[in-house]
Design a protein around this motif. Sequence first.
Motif, PDB file in Angstrom:
ATOM      1  N   TRP A 102      26.312  68.414  43.997  1.00 11.54           N
ATOM      2  CA  TRP A 102      25.622  69.710  43.965  1.00 11.54           C
ATOM      3  C   TRP A 102      24.808  69.866  42.680  1.00 11.54           C
ATOM      4  O   TRP A 102      23.696  70.404  42.699  1.00 11.54           O
ATOM      5  CB  TRP A 102      26.633  70.831  44.092  1.00 11.54           C
ATOM      6  CG  TRP A 102      26.015  72.198  44.099  1.00 11.54           C
ATOM      7  CD1 TRP A 102      26.036  73.119  43.102  1.00 11.54           C
ATOM      8  CD2 TRP A 102      25.266  72.777  45.156  1.00 11.54           C
ATOM      9  NE1 TRP A 102      25.358  74.247  43.472  1.00 11.54           N
ATOM     10  CE2 TRP A 102      24.864  74.065  44.733  1.00 11.54           C
ATOM     11  CE3 TRP A 102      24.887  72.347  46.433  1.00 11.54           C
ATOM     12  CZ2 TRP A 102      24.111  74.916  45.532  1.00 11.54           C
ATOM     13  CZ3 TRP A 102      24.139  73.200  47.223  1.00 11.54           C
ATOM     14  CH2 TRP A 102      23.756  74.471  46.776  1.00 11.54           C
ATOM     15  N   GLY A 103      25.340  69.393  41.568  1.00  8.18           N
ATOM     16  CA  GLY A 103      24.609  69.466  40.311  1.00  8.18           C
ATOM     17  C   GLY A 103      23.324  68.657  40.342  1.00  8.18           C
ATOM     18  O   GLY A 103      22.285  69.091  39.815  1.00  8.18           O
ATOM     19  N   LEU A 104      23.366  67.493  40.970  1.00  4.59           N
ATOM     20  CA  LEU A 104      22.157  66.674  41.075  1.00  4.59           C
ATOM     21  C   LEU A 104      21.089  67.355  41.931  1.00  4.59           C
ATOM     22  O   LEU A 104      19.894  67.209  41.674  1.00  4.59           O
ATOM     23  CB  LEU A 104      22.499  65.306  41.661  1.00  4.59           C
ATOM     24  CG  LEU A 104      22.975  64.256  40.642  1.00  4.59           C
ATOM     25  CD1 LEU A 104      23.326  62.962  41.352  1.00  4.59           C
ATOM     26  CD2 LEU A 104      21.899  63.998  39.595  1.00  4.59           C
ATOM     27  N   HIS A 107      19.585  69.813  39.544  1.00  2.30           N
ATOM     28  CA  HIS A 107      18.819  69.099  38.517  1.00  2.30           C
ATOM     29  C   HIS A 107      17.489  68.608  39.082  1.00  2.30           C
ATOM     30  O   HIS A 107      16.442  68.683  38.416  1.00  2.30           O
ATOM     31  CB  HIS A 107      19.624  67.910  37.974  1.00  2.30           C
ATOM     32  CG  HIS A 107      20.606  68.284  36.910  1.00  2.30           C
ATOM     33  ND1 HIS A 107      20.225  68.797  35.693  1.00  2.30           N
ATOM     34  CD2 HIS A 107      21.956  68.209  36.884  1.00  2.30           C
ATOM     35  CE1 HIS A 107      21.298  69.034  34.953  1.00  2.30           C
ATOM     36  NE2 HIS A 107      22.368  68.684  35.660  1.00  2.30           N
ATOM     37  N   ASN A 108      17.519  68.105  40.301  1.00  4.45           N
ATOM     38  CA  ASN A 108      16.298  67.575  40.909  1.00  4.45           C
ATOM     39  C   ASN A 108      15.265  68.675  41.115  1.00  4.45           C
ATOM     40  O   ASN A 108      14.082  68.518  40.789  1.00  4.45           O
ATOM     41  CB  ASN A 108      16.642  66.895  42.236  1.00  4.45           C
ATOM     42  CG  ASN A 108      15.501  66.048  42.759  1.00  4.45           C
ATOM     43  OD1 ASN A 108      14.871  65.309  42.003  1.00  4.45           O
ATOM     44  ND2 ASN A 108      15.221  66.147  44.043  1.00  4.45           N
ATOM     45  N   TRP A 109      15.703  69.819  41.663  1.00 10.98           N
ATOM     46  CA  TRP A 109      14.766  70.910  41.892  1.00 10.98           C
ATOM     47  C   TRP A 109      14.301  71.544  40.586  1.00 10.98           C
ATOM     48  O   TRP A 109      13.137  71.959  40.452  1.00 10.98           O
ATOM     49  CB  TRP A 109      15.401  71.964  42.793  1.00 10.98           C
ATOM     50  CG  TRP A 109      15.385  71.558  44.232  1.00 10.98           C
ATOM     51  CD1 TRP A 109      16.439  71.135  44.973  1.00 10.98           C
ATOM     52  CD2 TRP A 109      14.247  71.502  45.089  1.00 10.98           C
ATOM     53  NE1 TRP A 109      16.041  70.821  46.245  1.00 10.98           N
ATOM     54  CE2 TRP A 109      14.693  71.040  46.354  1.00 10.98           C
ATOM     55  CE3 TRP A 109      12.896  71.799  44.922  1.00 10.98           C
ATOM     56  CZ2 TRP A 109      13.845  70.868  47.433  1.00 10.98           C
ATOM     57  CZ3 TRP A 109      12.039  71.631  45.996  1.00 10.98           C
ATOM     58  CH2 TRP A 109      12.518  71.168  47.235  1.00 10.98           C
ATOM     59  N   ALA A 110      15.193  71.607  39.594  1.00 10.23           N
ATOM     60  CA  ALA A 110      14.778  72.107  38.279  1.00 10.23           C
ATOM     61  C   ALA A 110      13.742  71.187  37.649  1.00 10.23           C
ATOM     62  O   ALA A 110      12.776  71.654  37.014  1.00 10.23           O
ATOM     63  CB  ALA A 110      15.998  72.238  37.373  1.00 10.23           C
ATOM     64  N   ALA A 111      13.899  69.872  37.842  1.00 14.56           N
ATOM     65  CA  ALA A 111      12.930  68.913  37.298  1.00 14.56           C
ATOM     66  C   ALA A 111      11.577  69.052  37.989  1.00 14.56           C
ATOM     67  O   ALA A 111      10.515  68.989  37.336  1.00 14.56           O
ATOM     68  CB  ALA A 111      13.467  67.493  37.456  1.00 14.56           C
TER      69      ALA A 111
END
Length: 456
Positions: A102-104, A107-111
Amino acid sequence: MLIIFLTLCVAAIQISDLYLKYLPFRDGVTDDERKLLRRGFLIYGIFCVLIYGAAFNHFGITAPLYKFFLMVCWIPCQAIFMLTIRRELLQHVFILGMVAVWGLIQHNWAAICSVILFDAEQEIILAHASFYLILFLIFLPFERRIFLKLLPPQNFFDSYGNFVAVFPLILISSVLIMWAQEPLVHSWAERFSRMYIPFVFFFFYRYVIDSTKQLYERWQTNQNLRRMEEQITALGEYNRLIEESHEKIAAMRHDLRHNYRLIYMMLETGKIDEVRRHIARQEKLLGETAIKIFCVQPLINVALLIYVRRAENFGIKVQHKINLSENIGVDESDLALLISNLLENAINASCRQPQNRRAISINIQNVNGQFVLEIANLFDGEVKFDEKNMPQTSREGHGLGMVSVKNFADRYSAYVDFSYFSQNTKNEGRLFQGNDVPDEPPAVFKVMLYWRNPFQ
Protein backbone atom coordinates in the motif's frame (compact mmCIF):
# COMPACT_ATOMS: atom_id res chain seq x y z
CA MET A 1 12.85 26.07 7.36
CA LEU A 2 12.66 23.60 4.48
CA ILE A 3 14.83 21.16 6.42
CA ILE A 4 12.49 21.30 9.42
CA PHE A 5 9.47 20.81 7.15
CA LEU A 6 11.02 17.79 5.38
CA THR A 7 12.20 16.29 8.68
CA LEU A 8 8.69 16.43 10.10
CA CYS A 9 7.21 15.03 6.88
CA VAL A 10 9.57 12.00 6.87
CA ALA A 11 8.75 11.31 10.54
CA ALA A 12 5.01 11.67 9.76
CA ILE A 13 5.33 9.23 6.83
CA GLN A 14 6.79 6.59 9.16
CA ILE A 15 4.11 7.26 11.78
CA SER A 16 1.40 6.84 9.12
CA ASP A 17 2.86 3.47 8.10
CA LEU A 18 3.02 2.39 11.75
CA TYR A 19 -0.60 3.38 12.22
CA LEU A 20 -1.62 1.12 9.34
CA LYS A 21 0.41 -1.73 10.88
CA TYR A 22 -1.31 -1.14 14.22
CA LEU A 23 -4.88 -1.25 12.86
CA PRO A 24 -5.02 -5.04 12.15
CA PHE A 25 -3.82 -5.79 15.71
CA ARG A 26 -5.89 -3.07 17.40
CA ASP A 27 -8.69 -5.19 18.86
CA GLY A 28 -6.23 -7.56 20.52
CA VAL A 29 -3.87 -4.92 21.96
CA THR A 30 -4.01 -4.52 25.74
CA ASP A 31 -3.90 -1.16 27.52
CA ASP A 32 -0.37 -1.90 28.79
CA GLU A 33 0.83 -2.69 25.27
CA ARG A 34 -0.78 0.49 23.98
CA LYS A 35 0.99 2.59 26.62
CA LEU A 36 4.36 0.96 25.90
CA LEU A 37 3.83 1.50 22.18
CA ARG A 38 3.08 5.20 22.58
CA ARG A 39 6.05 5.70 24.89
CA GLY A 40 8.46 3.82 22.64
CA PHE A 41 7.43 5.64 19.47
CA LEU A 42 7.49 9.02 21.19
CA ILE A 43 11.07 8.50 22.33
CA TYR A 44 12.14 7.06 18.98
CA GLY A 45 10.28 9.81 17.07
CA ILE A 46 12.12 12.57 18.95
CA PHE A 47 15.41 10.78 18.30
CA CYS A 48 14.62 10.41 14.57
CA VAL A 49 13.63 14.06 14.14
CA LEU A 50 16.98 15.11 15.61
CA ILE A 51 18.89 12.67 13.38
CA TYR A 52 16.96 13.61 10.22
CA GLY A 53 17.39 17.32 10.86
CA ALA A 54 21.11 16.99 11.53
CA ALA A 55 21.64 14.80 8.45
CA PHE A 56 19.69 17.06 6.04
CA ASN A 57 21.45 20.11 7.49
CA HIS A 58 24.89 18.53 6.99
CA PHE A 59 24.45 16.72 3.65
CA GLY A 60 21.65 18.79 2.17
CA ILE A 61 18.28 17.68 0.82
CA THR A 62 19.36 14.96 -1.60
CA ALA A 63 17.60 11.99 -3.18
CA PRO A 64 19.94 9.27 -1.79
CA LEU A 65 19.59 10.56 1.79
CA TYR A 66 15.80 10.94 1.47
CA LYS A 67 15.43 7.42 0.09
CA PHE A 68 17.79 6.04 2.74
CA PHE A 69 15.63 7.37 5.58
CA LEU A 70 12.42 6.07 3.99
CA MET A 71 13.83 2.60 3.25
CA VAL A 72 15.97 1.93 6.33
CA CYS A 73 14.69 3.88 9.32
CA TRP A 74 11.42 1.90 9.50
CA ILE A 75 13.41 -1.14 10.75
CA PRO A 76 13.88 0.09 14.36
CA CYS A 77 10.20 1.13 14.41
CA GLN A 78 9.18 -2.34 13.29
CA ALA A 79 11.40 -3.89 15.97
CA ILE A 80 9.75 -1.74 18.67
CA PHE A 81 6.34 -2.65 17.28
CA MET A 82 7.02 -6.42 17.30
CA LEU A 83 8.63 -6.39 20.74
CA THR A 84 5.67 -4.49 22.20
CA ILE A 85 2.82 -6.29 20.41
CA ARG A 86 4.02 -9.87 20.70
CA ARG A 87 2.12 -11.88 18.12
CA GLU A 88 3.02 -14.70 15.75
CA LEU A 89 5.91 -13.80 13.43
CA LEU A 90 3.95 -14.72 10.29
CA GLN A 91 1.19 -12.30 11.23
CA HIS A 92 3.70 -9.46 11.57
CA VAL A 93 5.41 -10.39 8.30
CA PHE A 94 2.12 -10.50 6.41
CA ILE A 95 0.95 -7.11 7.71
CA LEU A 96 4.38 -5.61 7.02
CA GLY A 97 4.19 -6.83 3.42
CA MET A 98 0.66 -5.52 2.86
CA VAL A 99 1.52 -2.10 4.36
CA ALA A 100 4.61 -1.99 2.13
CA VAL A 101 2.48 -2.74 -0.95
CA TRP A 102 0.00 0.00 0.00
CA GLY A 103 2.87 2.38 0.75
CA LEU A 104 4.37 1.80 -2.69
CA ILE A 105 1.03 2.66 -4.28
CA GLN A 106 1.03 6.01 -2.49
CA HIS A 107 4.73 6.62 -3.18
CA ASN A 108 4.19 5.99 -6.88
CA TRP A 109 1.27 8.40 -7.17
CA ALA A 110 3.06 11.00 -5.04
CA ALA A 111 6.07 10.73 -7.37
CA ILE A 112 3.91 11.16 -10.48
CA CYS A 113 2.24 14.30 -9.03
CA SER A 114 5.62 15.74 -7.98
CA VAL A 115 7.30 15.21 -11.36
CA ILE A 116 4.36 16.77 -13.22
CA LEU A 117 4.39 19.94 -11.08
CA PHE A 118 8.08 20.47 -10.28
CA ASP A 119 11.50 20.14 -11.92
CA ALA A 120 14.19 20.83 -9.31
CA GLU A 121 15.37 17.89 -7.19
CA GLN A 122 14.78 19.62 -3.85
CA GLU A 123 11.30 20.71 -4.86
CA ILE A 124 10.42 17.20 -6.04
CA ILE A 125 11.57 15.70 -2.71
CA LEU A 126 9.55 18.19 -0.66
CA ALA A 127 6.52 17.75 -2.91
CA HIS A 128 6.79 13.94 -2.78
CA ALA A 129 6.73 13.89 1.02
CA SER A 130 3.81 16.33 1.08
CA PHE A 131 1.75 14.49 -1.54
CA TYR A 132 2.33 11.16 0.25
CA LEU A 133 0.85 12.54 3.48
CA ILE A 134 -2.02 14.21 1.59
CA LEU A 135 -2.89 10.91 -0.11
CA PHE A 136 -2.70 9.13 3.24
CA LEU A 137 -5.17 11.57 4.80
CA ILE A 138 -7.52 11.49 1.79
CA PHE A 139 -7.70 7.69 1.79
CA LEU A 140 -7.63 7.33 5.61
CA PRO A 141 -11.31 6.18 5.94
CA PHE A 142 -10.75 3.65 3.18
CA GLU A 143 -7.44 2.51 4.73
CA ARG A 144 -9.04 2.02 8.14
CA ARG A 145 -11.80 -0.07 6.65
CA ILE A 146 -9.32 -2.33 4.85
CA PHE A 147 -6.62 -2.75 7.47
CA LEU A 148 -8.97 -3.30 10.41
CA LYS A 149 -10.20 -6.47 8.66
CA LEU A 150 -6.90 -7.51 7.14
CA LEU A 151 -5.39 -9.79 9.79
CA PRO A 152 -6.54 -13.41 9.44
CA PRO A 153 -6.31 -15.82 12.39
CA GLN A 154 -3.14 -17.80 12.97
CA ASN A 155 -4.70 -21.04 11.73
CA PHE A 156 -5.11 -19.31 8.35
CA PHE A 157 -1.31 -19.42 7.96
CA ASP A 158 -1.23 -22.96 9.35
CA SER A 159 -3.71 -24.02 6.68
CA TYR A 160 -2.31 -22.14 3.69
CA GLY A 161 1.41 -22.20 4.46
CA ASN A 162 4.11 -19.68 5.22
CA PHE A 163 4.30 -18.58 1.60
CA VAL A 164 1.12 -16.54 1.97
CA ALA A 165 2.74 -14.39 4.68
CA VAL A 166 5.91 -13.54 2.72
CA PHE A 167 4.40 -13.34 -0.77
CA PRO A 168 3.58 -9.57 -0.66
CA LEU A 169 7.19 -8.76 0.27
CA ILE A 170 8.55 -11.10 -2.42
CA LEU A 171 6.27 -9.58 -5.04
CA ILE A 172 7.39 -5.99 -4.48
CA SER A 173 11.08 -6.73 -3.85
CA SER A 174 12.01 -5.95 -7.48
CA VAL A 175 10.14 -2.64 -7.31
CA LEU A 176 11.91 -1.73 -4.07
CA ILE A 177 15.30 -2.46 -5.65
CA MET A 178 14.50 -0.20 -8.60
CA TRP A 179 13.11 2.52 -6.35
CA ALA A 180 16.25 2.45 -4.17
CA GLN A 181 18.49 3.35 -7.11
CA GLU A 182 20.12 6.77 -6.99
CA PRO A 183 18.10 8.67 -9.66
CA LEU A 184 15.30 10.64 -8.09
CA VAL A 185 13.20 10.80 -11.24
CA HIS A 186 12.64 7.48 -12.96
CA SER A 187 11.28 7.08 -16.46
CA TRP A 188 7.56 7.19 -17.16
CA ALA A 189 7.75 3.59 -18.33
CA GLU A 190 9.07 2.55 -14.93
CA ARG A 191 6.44 4.60 -13.10
CA PHE A 192 3.56 3.22 -15.16
CA SER A 193 4.94 -0.31 -14.83
CA ARG A 194 4.20 -0.06 -11.12
CA MET A 195 0.50 0.40 -11.82
CA TYR A 196 0.04 -3.32 -11.31
CA ILE A 197 0.70 -2.88 -7.57
CA PRO A 198 -2.90 -1.81 -6.70
CA PHE A 199 -4.21 -4.93 -8.44
CA VAL A 200 -1.80 -7.06 -6.41
CA PHE A 201 -2.91 -5.39 -3.19
CA PHE A 202 -6.64 -5.80 -3.79
CA PHE A 203 -6.22 -9.32 -5.11
CA PHE A 204 -4.46 -10.30 -1.89
CA TYR A 205 -6.97 -8.40 0.21
CA ARG A 206 -9.91 -10.25 -1.36
CA TYR A 207 -7.99 -13.53 -1.20
CA VAL A 208 -7.35 -13.16 2.52
CA ILE A 209 -10.92 -12.09 3.30
CA ASP A 210 -12.52 -14.87 1.24
CA SER A 211 -10.10 -17.53 2.51
CA THR A 212 -10.62 -16.47 6.10
CA LYS A 213 -14.39 -16.64 5.59
CA GLN A 214 -14.13 -20.15 4.13
CA LEU A 215 -11.82 -21.21 6.95
CA TYR A 216 -14.25 -19.85 9.55
CA GLU A 217 -17.23 -21.58 7.90
CA ARG A 218 -15.31 -24.85 7.82
CA TRP A 219 -14.31 -24.40 11.45
CA GLN A 220 -17.91 -23.58 12.39
CA THR A 221 -19.11 -26.72 10.62
CA ASN A 222 -16.54 -28.82 12.47
CA GLN A 223 -17.56 -27.19 15.74
CA ASN A 224 -21.22 -28.01 15.12
CA LEU A 225 -20.36 -31.59 14.21
CA ARG A 226 -18.20 -31.94 17.31
CA ARG A 227 -20.95 -30.46 19.45
CA MET A 228 -23.45 -32.94 18.03
CA GLU A 229 -21.03 -35.82 18.63
CA GLU A 230 -20.51 -34.64 22.22
CA GLN A 231 -24.26 -34.45 22.78
CA ILE A 232 -24.87 -37.87 21.22
CA THR A 233 -22.08 -39.37 23.35
CA ALA A 234 -23.44 -37.66 26.46
CA LEU A 235 -26.99 -38.82 25.81
CA GLY A 236 -25.75 -42.36 25.16
CA GLU A 237 -23.83 -42.41 28.43
CA TYR A 238 -26.77 -40.87 30.26
CA ASN A 239 -29.03 -43.57 28.83
CA ARG A 240 -26.54 -46.20 30.01
CA LEU A 241 -26.62 -44.75 33.55
CA ILE A 242 -30.41 -44.84 33.56
CA GLU A 243 -30.38 -48.48 32.37
CA GLU A 244 -27.91 -49.39 35.12
CA SER A 245 -30.13 -47.66 37.67
CA HIS A 246 -33.19 -49.55 36.42
CA GLU A 247 -31.31 -52.85 36.60
CA LYS A 248 -30.29 -52.17 40.20
CA ILE A 249 -33.84 -51.21 41.12
CA ALA A 250 -35.16 -54.39 39.44
CA ALA A 251 -32.65 -56.47 41.39
CA MET A 252 -33.60 -54.81 44.66
CA ARG A 253 -37.29 -55.32 43.92
CA HIS A 254 -36.58 -58.99 43.20
CA ASP A 255 -34.79 -59.34 46.55
CA LEU A 256 -37.33 -57.29 48.48
CA ARG A 257 -39.33 -60.30 49.77
CA HIS A 258 -36.09 -62.07 50.78
CA ASN A 259 -34.91 -58.93 52.66
CA TYR A 260 -38.22 -58.68 54.54
CA ARG A 261 -37.96 -62.32 55.61
CA LEU A 262 -34.34 -61.80 56.67
CA ILE A 263 -35.23 -58.72 58.75
CA TYR A 264 -38.19 -60.57 60.32
CA MET A 265 -35.96 -63.51 61.32
CA MET A 266 -33.33 -61.21 62.84
CA LEU A 267 -36.02 -59.36 64.82
CA GLU A 268 -37.41 -62.62 66.19
CA THR A 269 -33.96 -63.66 67.36
CA GLY A 270 -33.27 -60.20 68.84
CA LYS A 271 -30.41 -59.25 66.50
CA ILE A 272 -31.28 -55.54 66.46
CA ASP A 273 -27.77 -54.36 65.55
CA GLU A 274 -27.65 -56.68 62.55
CA VAL A 275 -31.02 -55.34 61.43
CA ARG A 276 -29.69 -51.80 61.58
CA ARG A 277 -26.59 -52.75 59.56
CA HIS A 278 -28.69 -54.58 56.98
CA ILE A 279 -31.04 -51.60 56.56
CA ALA A 280 -28.01 -49.26 56.20
CA ARG A 281 -26.64 -51.48 53.43
CA GLN A 282 -29.97 -51.43 51.63
CA GLU A 283 -30.18 -47.63 51.92
CA LYS A 284 -26.71 -47.35 50.42
CA LEU A 285 -27.70 -49.58 47.51
CA LEU A 286 -30.88 -47.54 47.02
CA GLY A 287 -28.83 -44.32 46.95
CA GLU A 288 -26.63 -45.75 44.19
CA THR A 289 -29.67 -46.12 41.95
CA ALA A 290 -30.55 -42.39 42.14
CA ILE A 291 -29.67 -40.09 39.23
CA LYS A 292 -28.15 -37.00 40.84
CA ILE A 293 -29.61 -33.61 39.88
CA PHE A 294 -27.02 -30.80 39.81
CA CYS A 295 -29.10 -28.10 38.11
CA VAL A 296 -32.36 -27.58 36.20
CA GLN A 297 -30.69 -27.32 32.76
CA PRO A 298 -30.88 -30.82 31.20
CA LEU A 299 -27.74 -30.66 29.02
CA ILE A 300 -25.60 -29.09 31.74
CA ASN A 301 -26.90 -31.58 34.29
CA VAL A 302 -26.06 -34.48 31.98
CA ALA A 303 -22.54 -33.12 31.39
CA LEU A 304 -21.91 -32.76 35.13
CA LEU A 305 -23.46 -36.14 35.92
CA ILE A 306 -21.35 -37.99 33.34
CA TYR A 307 -18.02 -36.38 34.13
CA VAL A 308 -18.46 -36.46 37.90
CA ARG A 309 -19.31 -40.17 37.64
CA ARG A 310 -16.33 -40.70 35.31
CA ALA A 311 -14.02 -38.93 37.77
CA GLU A 312 -15.27 -41.01 40.67
CA ASN A 313 -14.69 -44.19 38.66
CA PHE A 314 -11.01 -43.13 38.35
CA GLY A 315 -10.79 -42.65 42.10
CA ILE A 316 -10.88 -38.84 41.86
CA LYS A 317 -12.57 -37.05 44.75
CA VAL A 318 -14.96 -34.39 43.45
CA GLN A 319 -16.15 -31.35 45.41
CA HIS A 320 -18.95 -29.38 43.80
CA LYS A 321 -21.06 -26.31 44.51
CA ILE A 322 -23.62 -25.70 41.78
CA ASN A 323 -26.07 -22.82 41.88
CA LEU A 324 -27.61 -22.01 38.50
CA SER A 325 -30.87 -20.19 37.88
CA GLU A 326 -33.17 -21.08 35.01
CA ASN A 327 -32.01 -18.08 32.93
CA ILE A 328 -28.25 -18.46 32.49
CA GLY A 329 -27.84 -15.84 29.76
CA VAL A 330 -25.94 -18.17 27.40
CA ASP A 331 -26.78 -21.04 25.12
CA GLU A 332 -27.15 -24.15 27.27
CA SER A 333 -25.31 -26.39 24.80
CA ASP A 334 -22.35 -23.96 24.70
CA LEU A 335 -21.97 -24.02 28.48
CA ALA A 336 -22.45 -27.79 28.61
CA LEU A 337 -19.72 -28.26 25.99
CA LEU A 338 -17.40 -25.91 27.87
CA ILE A 339 -17.93 -27.75 31.17
CA SER A 340 -17.43 -31.13 29.46
CA ASN A 341 -14.12 -30.11 27.88
CA LEU A 342 -12.76 -28.50 31.05
CA LEU A 343 -13.74 -31.47 33.21
CA GLU A 344 -12.20 -33.86 30.72
CA ASN A 345 -8.93 -31.92 30.93
CA ALA A 346 -9.11 -31.92 34.73
CA ILE A 347 -9.77 -35.67 34.81
CA ASN A 348 -6.88 -36.39 32.43
CA ALA A 349 -4.53 -34.25 34.55
CA SER A 350 -5.75 -35.87 37.78
CA CYS A 351 -5.21 -39.37 36.41
CA ARG A 352 -1.50 -38.56 36.06
CA GLN A 353 -1.31 -37.98 39.83
CA PRO A 354 -0.86 -40.65 42.51
CA GLN A 355 -4.10 -42.24 43.69
CA ASN A 356 -4.16 -40.27 46.96
CA ARG A 357 -3.57 -36.94 45.15
CA ARG A 358 -6.56 -36.93 42.84
CA ALA A 359 -9.15 -34.23 43.44
CA ILE A 360 -11.31 -31.87 41.40
CA SER A 361 -13.30 -28.86 42.57
CA ILE A 362 -16.32 -27.58 40.58
CA ASN A 363 -17.88 -24.25 41.52
CA ILE A 364 -20.64 -22.71 39.38
CA GLN A 365 -22.46 -19.74 40.92
CA ASN A 366 -25.11 -17.30 39.72
CA VAL A 367 -25.85 -14.12 41.71
CA ASN A 368 -27.96 -11.27 40.31
CA GLY A 369 -27.19 -12.09 36.68
CA GLN A 370 -23.45 -12.56 37.30
CA PHE A 371 -21.99 -15.99 36.61
CA VAL A 372 -18.76 -17.57 37.81
CA LEU A 373 -17.45 -20.94 36.66
CA GLU A 374 -14.37 -22.33 38.43
CA ILE A 375 -12.86 -25.75 37.86
CA ALA A 376 -9.67 -26.70 39.70
CA ASN A 377 -7.62 -29.84 40.11
CA LEU A 378 -4.61 -30.83 42.16
CA PHE A 379 -1.57 -31.04 39.91
CA ASP A 380 2.16 -31.09 40.68
CA GLY A 381 3.41 -31.16 37.08
CA GLU A 382 4.76 -28.31 34.98
CA VAL A 383 2.36 -25.74 33.49
CA LYS A 384 3.50 -23.30 30.80
CA PHE A 385 1.51 -20.26 29.71
CA ASP A 386 1.71 -18.34 26.44
CA GLU A 387 1.69 -14.54 26.02
CA LYS A 388 -2.11 -14.52 26.37
CA ASN A 389 -1.96 -16.45 29.68
CA MET A 390 -3.36 -19.57 27.99
CA PRO A 391 -1.89 -22.94 29.06
CA GLN A 392 0.38 -24.58 26.51
CA THR A 393 0.52 -28.34 26.11
CA SER A 394 1.54 -30.90 23.53
CA ARG A 395 -0.84 -33.55 24.86
CA GLU A 396 -3.42 -34.71 22.37
CA GLY A 397 -6.98 -33.58 23.11
CA HIS A 398 -6.05 -30.93 25.66
CA GLY A 399 -6.19 -28.19 23.03
CA LEU A 400 -9.94 -28.74 22.53
CA GLY A 401 -10.58 -27.45 26.05
CA MET A 402 -8.61 -24.28 25.39
CA VAL A 403 -10.42 -23.75 22.08
CA SER A 404 -13.82 -24.13 23.77
CA VAL A 405 -12.77 -21.59 26.44
CA LYS A 406 -11.69 -19.07 23.81
CA ASN A 407 -14.84 -19.57 21.75
CA PHE A 408 -17.09 -19.20 24.79
CA ALA A 409 -15.24 -16.08 25.96
CA ASP A 410 -15.41 -14.48 22.51
CA ARG A 411 -19.10 -15.25 22.06
CA TYR A 412 -20.28 -14.07 25.50
CA SER A 413 -17.60 -11.48 26.37
CA ALA A 414 -16.49 -13.58 29.32
CA TYR A 415 -13.43 -12.83 31.44
CA VAL A 416 -11.04 -15.80 31.56
CA ASP A 417 -8.24 -16.46 34.03
CA PHE A 418 -5.92 -19.45 34.29
CA SER A 419 -3.82 -19.80 37.43
CA TYR A 420 -1.37 -22.24 38.93
CA PHE A 421 -0.60 -21.71 42.62
CA SER A 422 0.34 -23.35 45.89
CA GLN A 423 -2.36 -24.68 48.19
CA ASN A 424 -0.64 -22.76 50.96
CA THR A 425 -0.85 -19.37 49.21
CA LYS A 426 -2.85 -17.17 51.57
CA ASN A 427 -4.42 -14.89 49.00
CA GLU A 428 -5.70 -17.80 46.95
CA GLY A 429 -7.20 -19.72 49.85
CA ARG A 430 -7.52 -23.48 49.98
CA LEU A 431 -9.76 -25.01 47.35
CA PHE A 432 -9.63 -28.48 48.87
CA GLN A 433 -10.53 -28.46 52.56
CA GLY A 434 -10.39 -30.88 55.44
CA ASN A 435 -9.25 -34.45 55.21
CA ASP A 436 -10.93 -35.15 51.89
CA VAL A 437 -7.63 -34.97 50.05
CA PRO A 438 -4.75 -36.57 51.97
CA ASP A 439 -1.10 -35.98 51.10
CA GLU A 440 -1.88 -32.94 48.98
CA PRO A 441 0.55 -31.87 46.26
CA PRO A 442 1.89 -28.33 46.53
CA ALA A 443 -0.02 -26.84 43.58
CA VAL A 444 -3.49 -26.35 42.13
CA PHE A 445 -4.40 -25.60 38.51
CA LYS A 446 -7.56 -23.51 38.18
CA VAL A 447 -9.56 -22.00 35.34
CA MET A 448 -12.12 -19.30 36.08
CA LEU A 449 -14.68 -17.69 33.76
CA TYR A 450 -16.89 -14.75 34.62
CA TRP A 451 -19.72 -13.36 32.51
CA ARG A 452 -22.89 -11.34 32.91
CA ASN A 453 -26.38 -12.12 31.73
CA PRO A 454 -26.98 -9.52 28.98
CA PHE A 455 -30.76 -9.70 29.55
CA GLN A 456 -30.59 -8.59 33.19
